[in-house]
Design a protein around this motif. Structure first.
Motif, PDB file in Angstrom:
ATOM      1  N   SER A   1      26.406  -7.850 -10.846  1.00  0.00           N
ATOM      2  CA  SER A   1      25.806  -7.444 -12.127  1.00  0.00           C
ATOM      3  C   SER A   1      26.598  -6.345 -12.820  1.00  0.00           C
ATOM      4  CB  SER A   1      24.366  -6.968 -11.903  1.00  0.00           C
ATOM      5  OG  SER A   1      23.522  -8.039 -11.596  1.00  0.00           O
ATOM      6  N   LEU A   2      26.435  -6.281 -14.139  1.00  0.00           N
ATOM      7  CA  LEU A   2      27.032  -5.225 -14.946  1.00  0.00           C
ATOM      8  C   LEU A   2      26.176  -3.959 -14.833  1.00  0.00           C
ATOM      9  CD1 LEU A   2      27.879  -7.309 -18.133  1.00  0.00           C
ATOM     10  CD2 LEU A   2      29.481  -6.525 -16.367  1.00  0.00           C
ATOM     11  N   PRO A   3      26.763  -2.786 -15.107  1.00  0.00           N
ATOM     12  CA  PRO A   3      26.011  -1.528 -14.999  1.00  0.00           C
ATOM     13  C   PRO A   3      24.708  -1.523 -15.796  1.00  0.00           C
ATOM     14  CG  PRO A   3      28.346  -1.072 -15.234  1.00  0.00           C
ATOM     15  CD  PRO A   3      28.188  -2.551 -15.416  1.00  0.00           C
ATOM     16  N   ALA A   4      24.707  -2.114 -16.986  1.00  0.00           N
ATOM     17  CA  ALA A   4      23.488  -2.126 -17.815  1.00  0.00           C
ATOM     18  C   ALA A   4      22.376  -2.910 -17.135  1.00  0.00           C
ATOM     19  CB  ALA A   4      23.797  -2.719 -19.186  1.00  0.00           C
ATOM     20  N   GLU A   5      22.738  -3.997 -16.452  1.00  0.00           N
ATOM     21  CA  GLU A   5      21.733  -4.794 -15.742  1.00  0.00           C
ATOM     22  C   GLU A   5      21.162  -4.030 -14.567  1.00  0.00           C
ATOM     23  OE1 GLU A   5      22.970  -9.319 -15.892  1.00  0.00           O
ATOM     24  OE2 GLU A   5      24.709  -8.072 -15.365  1.00  0.00           O
ATOM     25  N   LEU A   6      22.014  -3.299 -13.857  1.00  0.00           N
ATOM     26  CA  LEU A   6      21.554  -2.506 -12.718  1.00  0.00           C
ATOM     27  C   LEU A   6      20.698  -1.327 -13.185  1.00  0.00           C
ATOM     28  CD1 LEU A   6      24.826  -2.442 -10.585  1.00  0.00           C
ATOM     29  CD2 LEU A   6      22.802  -3.875 -10.236  1.00  0.00           C
ATOM     30  N   ALA A   7      21.048  -0.758 -14.346  1.00  0.00           N
ATOM     31  CA  ALA A   7      20.289   0.377 -14.866  1.00  0.00           C
ATOM     32  C   ALA A   7      18.854  -0.017 -15.182  1.00  0.00           C
ATOM     33  CB  ALA A   7      20.970   0.938 -16.110  1.00  0.00           C
ATOM     34  N   LEU A   8      18.652  -1.276 -15.551  1.00  0.00           N
ATOM     35  CA  LEU A   8      17.313  -1.757 -15.879  1.00  0.00           C
ATOM     36  C   LEU A   8      16.383  -1.676 -14.668  1.00  0.00           C
ATOM     37  CD1 LEU A   8      15.906  -3.016 -18.382  1.00  0.00           C
ATOM     38  CD2 LEU A   8      16.325  -5.251 -17.338  1.00  0.00           C
ATOM     39  N   ALA A   9      16.966  -1.753 -13.476  1.00  0.00           N
ATOM     40  CA  ALA A   9      16.168  -1.701 -12.248  1.00  0.00           C
ATOM     41  C   ALA A   9      15.575  -0.319 -11.999  1.00  0.00           C
ATOM     42  CB  ALA A   9      17.024  -2.118 -11.052  1.00  0.00           C
ATOM     43  N   MET A  10      16.010   0.689 -12.744  1.00  0.00           N
ATOM     44  CA  MET A  10      15.475   2.043 -12.591  1.00  0.00           C
ATOM     45  C   MET A  10      14.420   2.350 -13.646  1.00  0.00           C
ATOM     46  SD  MET A  10      17.143   2.980  -9.942  1.00  0.00           S
ATOM     47  CE  MET A  10      16.745   4.727  -9.834  1.00  0.00           C
ATOM     48  N   THR A  11      13.918   1.319 -14.320  1.00  0.00           N
ATOM     49  CA  THR A  11      12.916   1.501 -15.365  1.00  0.00           C
ATOM     50  C   THR A  11      11.656   0.718 -15.021  1.00  0.00           C
ATOM     51  OG1 THR A  11      13.526  -0.436 -16.706  1.00  0.00           O
ATOM     52  CG2 THR A  11      14.826   1.580 -17.013  1.00  0.00           C
ATOM     53  N   ASN A  12      10.647   0.821 -15.904  1.00  0.00           N
ATOM     54  CA  ASN A  12       9.403   0.082 -15.707  1.00  0.00           C
ATOM     55  C   ASN A  12       9.574  -1.417 -15.887  1.00  0.00           C
ATOM     56  OD1 ASN A  12       7.951   2.366 -15.144  1.00  0.00           O
ATOM     57  ND2 ASN A  12       7.132   2.611 -17.204  1.00  0.00           N
TER      58      ASN A  12
ATOM     59  N   GLY B   1      15.766   3.403  -3.500  1.00  0.00           N
ATOM     60  CA  GLY B   1      15.561   4.420  -4.527  1.00  0.00           C
ATOM     61  C   GLY B   1      14.953   3.843  -5.793  1.00  0.00           C
ATOM     62  N   ALA B   2      15.444   2.667  -6.182  1.00  0.00           N
ATOM     63  CA  ALA B   2      14.906   2.010  -7.375  1.00  0.00           C
ATOM     64  C   ALA B   2      13.445   1.623  -7.176  1.00  0.00           C
ATOM     65  CB  ALA B   2      15.744   0.776  -7.714  1.00  0.00           C
ATOM     66  N   LEU B   3      13.124   1.107  -6.006  1.00  0.00           N
ATOM     67  CA  LEU B   3      11.733   0.742  -5.706  1.00  0.00           C
ATOM     68  C   LEU B   3      10.833   1.971  -5.688  1.00  0.00           C
ATOM     69  CD1 LEU B   3      12.271  -1.949  -2.935  1.00  0.00           C
ATOM     70  CD2 LEU B   3      11.068  -2.304  -5.103  1.00  0.00           C
ATOM     71  N   THR B   4      11.335   3.060  -5.124  1.00  0.00           N
ATOM     72  CA  THR B   4      10.538   4.285  -5.071  1.00  0.00           C
ATOM     73  C   THR B   4      10.268   4.808  -6.469  1.00  0.00           C
ATOM     74  OG1 THR B   4      11.471   4.863  -2.905  1.00  0.00           O
ATOM     75  CG2 THR B   4      10.429   6.636  -4.159  1.00  0.00           C
ATOM     76  N   THR B   5      11.298   4.796  -7.315  1.00  0.00           N
ATOM     77  CA  THR B   5      11.130   5.236  -8.701  1.00  0.00           C
ATOM     78  C   THR B   5      10.113   4.368  -9.426  1.00  0.00           C
ATOM     79  OG1 THR B   5      13.395   6.079  -8.824  1.00  0.00           O
ATOM     80  CG2 THR B   5      12.305   5.575 -10.906  1.00  0.00           C
ATOM     81  N   TYR B   6      10.228   3.067  -9.248  1.00  0.00           N
ATOM     82  CA  TYR B   6       9.329   2.128  -9.917  1.00  0.00           C
ATOM     83  C   TYR B   6       7.885   2.318  -9.472  1.00  0.00           C
ATOM     84  CZ  TYR B   6       7.352  -2.351 -11.428  1.00  0.00           C
ATOM     85  OH  TYR B   6       6.566  -3.327 -12.007  1.00  0.00           O
ATOM     86  N   HIS B   7       7.679   2.436  -8.173  1.00  0.00           N
ATOM     87  CA  HIS B   7       6.310   2.508  -7.652  1.00  0.00           C
ATOM     88  C   HIS B   7       5.736   3.919  -7.664  1.00  0.00           C
ATOM     89  CE1 HIS B   7       5.776  -1.672  -6.579  1.00  0.00           C
ATOM     90  NE2 HIS B   7       7.038  -1.680  -6.205  1.00  0.00           N
ATOM     91  N   SER B   8       6.556   4.916  -7.904  1.00  0.00           N
ATOM     92  CA  SER B   8       6.038   6.277  -8.081  1.00  0.00           C
ATOM     93  C   SER B   8       5.563   6.492  -9.509  1.00  0.00           C
ATOM     94  CB  SER B   8       7.128   7.313  -7.739  1.00  0.00           C
ATOM     95  OG  SER B   8       7.497   7.227  -6.389  1.00  0.00           O
TER      96      SER B   8
ATOM     97  N   GLY C   1       3.115   3.626 -14.386  1.00  0.00           N
ATOM     98  CA  GLY C   1       3.250   2.461 -15.251  1.00  0.00           C
ATOM     99  C   GLY C   1       3.803   1.247 -14.526  1.00  0.00           C
ATOM    100  N   GLY C   2       4.350   1.453 -13.322  1.00  0.00           N
ATOM    101  CA  GLY C   2       4.919   0.340 -12.578  1.00  0.00           C
ATOM    102  C   GLY C   2       3.845  -0.453 -11.868  1.00  0.00           C
ATOM    103  N   SER C   3       3.580  -1.676 -12.337  1.00  0.00           N
ATOM    104  CA  SER C   3       2.528  -2.490 -11.730  1.00  0.00           C
ATOM    105  C   SER C   3       3.128  -3.437 -10.702  1.00  0.00           C
ATOM    106  CB  SER C   3       1.791  -3.290 -12.807  1.00  0.00           C
ATOM    107  OG  SER C   3       2.685  -4.156 -13.472  1.00  0.00           O
ATOM    108  N   THR C   4       2.274  -3.886  -9.784  1.00  0.00           N
ATOM    109  CA  THR C   4       2.728  -4.828  -8.762  1.00  0.00           C
ATOM    110  C   THR C   4       1.529  -5.592  -8.240  1.00  0.00           C
ATOM    111  OG1 THR C   4       4.050  -5.054  -6.753  1.00  0.00           O
ATOM    112  CG2 THR C   4       2.451  -3.267  -6.797  1.00  0.00           C
ATOM    113  N   SER C   5       1.789  -6.753  -7.687  1.00  0.00           N
ATOM    114  CA  SER C   5       0.711  -7.545  -7.097  1.00  0.00           C
ATOM    115  C   SER C   5       0.405  -7.022  -5.700  1.00  0.00           C
ATOM    116  CB  SER C   5       1.130  -9.011  -7.021  1.00  0.00           C
ATOM    117  OG  SER C   5       2.213  -9.164  -6.098  1.00  0.00           O
ATOM    118  N   VAL C   6      -0.760  -7.393  -5.186  1.00  0.00           N
ATOM    119  CA  VAL C   6      -1.135  -6.987  -3.829  1.00  0.00           C
ATOM    120  C   VAL C   6      -0.133  -7.554  -2.826  1.00  0.00           C
ATOM    121  CG1 VAL C   6      -2.893  -7.203  -2.025  1.00  0.00           C
ATOM    122  CG2 VAL C   6      -3.585  -6.758  -4.393  1.00  0.00           C
ATOM    123  N   GLN C   7       0.296  -8.806  -3.046  1.00  0.00           N
ATOM    124  CA  GLN C   7       1.267  -9.427  -2.139  1.00  0.00           C
ATOM    125  C   GLN C   7       2.573  -8.636  -2.110  1.00  0.00           C
ATOM    126  OE1 GLN C   7       2.251 -13.464  -3.167  1.00  0.00           O
ATOM    127  NE2 GLN C   7       3.503 -13.784  -1.339  1.00  0.00           N
ATOM    128  N   ASN C   8       3.044  -8.206  -3.274  1.00  0.00           N
ATOM    129  CA  ASN C   8       4.269  -7.409  -3.319  1.00  0.00           C
ATOM    130  C   ASN C   8       4.062  -6.043  -2.686  1.00  0.00           C
ATOM    131  OD1 ASN C   8       5.412  -9.529  -4.656  1.00  0.00           O
ATOM    132  ND2 ASN C   8       5.982  -8.391  -6.489  1.00  0.00           N
TER     133      ASN C   8
END
Length: 359
Positions: free
Chosen positions: A99-110, A138-145, A148-155
């Motif tokens: 992936s390009l840097p912009a695509e990876l940067a998206l993983a650090m957002t909601n 780190g990206a998962l921690t940022t998202y779930h901390s 605004g980051g929503s997730t399903s019970v299964q996830n």
């Protein structure tokens, strides 16, 4: 040679739409999907693939030159087969590598795809892509901390398992916070019990059992996700909590005097009377709210007691009749507030011990 096995699938494997790259030099099969990628990408970060390819090259160079061997990974008919992996996991790994840097940067957002990050962290851990694993966690921690980051019970189940697998405390804390929010809403309680038991998460397990207990026995008996042993633990917890709630008014938190207080035992007696007043009064208003709670709702009772003591200490209940308890030294009242706060934490920390296997 690398993993060699007969084709496990009846249907011929299909090429991945994104990561069957025309100028790639290594073909791998994951489940029933073929990936054609660059070997140089796979050996990044000193991953397991680096040693695998080195061993394969050594084996190939020492074979009898008279033998007509086709190396694995050079054709669709003889790919390197990765057993035990999922195609979506390997696809996530390729996404991180290409992936390009912009695509990876998206993983650090909601807007992050948390399931893709779960797949990535899991396979990066397995094949020892250390920096990739660290980044994904780190990206998962940022998202779930982020609330605004929503997730399903299964996830969320997978996130919790992943945090244990990768020994990532920050991610585990974020996952437990989301579990507690679900429990507060009365959702996925039986699932939380199962996850907390399997992963030995004591604090979550206690709250999950407590939340299920408050739903009532009719719900316990009808929930197909609970087994007989878990129902016994719920009965045991209900009995223990009823007993503790009955003892609560006469068991105030331990009070230590401020060094400037000269009232000796008077503050202690005043606090004990105040505590008893909070938890046993039949009057209406703020203090009487405690009577609206379930008889076994120990945690809510001590939390309400703390909030009433705080409100009184801050002067927000000026008309509260304390004629039975007497006055407390101002600094001792602050100590009493801290004692009530500690009592809440003590109850939270020890909830799981109340739900034993024996009634």
């Amino acid at each position: 040679m690398m993993t060699v096995a007969s084709n496990e699938f009846e249907d011929p494997p299909t090429r991945d739409q994104t990561y069957y790259i025309s100028d790639g030099n290594t073909i791998l099969q994951v489940e029933n999907t073929l990936f054609k990628v660059h070997r140089s990408m796979l050996i990044k970060d000193k991953s397991t693939f680096d040693s695998m390819f080195s061993l394969d090259a050594y084996t190939h160079n020492t074979e009898d030159p008279q033998m007509n061997n086709t190396s694995e990974g050079e054709s669709d008919e003889n790919p390197i087969r990765l057993h035990g992996d999922k195609a979506e996991e390997f696809s996530a790994l390729m996404w991180s590598l290409y992936s390009l840097p912009a695509e990876l940067a998206l993983a650090m957002t909601n807007q992050a795809n948390d399931l893709q990050l779960i797949h990535l962290a899991r396979i990066a851990h397995k094949y020892q892509f250390r920096s990739t694993e660290s980044w994904a966690l780190g990206a998962l921690t940022t998202y779930h901390s982020n609330t605004g980051g929503s997730t399903s019970v299964q996830n969320l189940v997978q996130i919790t398992e992943l945090s244990i697998l990768c020994d990532c405390k920050a991610l585990l804390d974020a996952a437990v916070t989301k579990w507690k929010r679900l429990l507060g809403e009365g959702r996925a309680v039986a699932v939380a019990i199962g996850v907390a038991e399997r992963l030995n998460l004591r604090s979550l397990l206690g709250l999950a059992y407590y939340s299920m207990m408050l739903k009532g026995r009719e719900v316990w008996d009808s929930d197909p996700q609970l087994n007989a042993r878990q129902r016994i633990r719920l009965l045991s917890g209900h009995y223990n909590l009823i007993r503790l709630c009955e003892e609560l008014p006469s068991s105030p938190p331990r009070l230590t005097h401020d060094h400037s207080c000269v009232r000796k035992g008077k503050c202690k007696n005043a606090f004990a009377a105040f505590w008893r007043l909070i938890l046993t009064t039949k009057d209406g208003g703020l203090v009487g709210q405690v009577l609206k709670l379930q008889s076994a709702d120990l945690l809510a009772k001590v939390m309400l007691a703390e909030s009433i003591i705080r409100a009184f200490a801050e002067g927000n209940i000026p008309n509260l009749d304390l004629s039975e308890s007497g006055e407390m030294h101002e600094k001792c009242l602050q100590i009493a507030l801290q004692a009530a706060h500690d009592k809440v934490k003590e109850v939270q920390d020890n909830l799981v011990d109340l739900f034993s296997d024996v009634v």
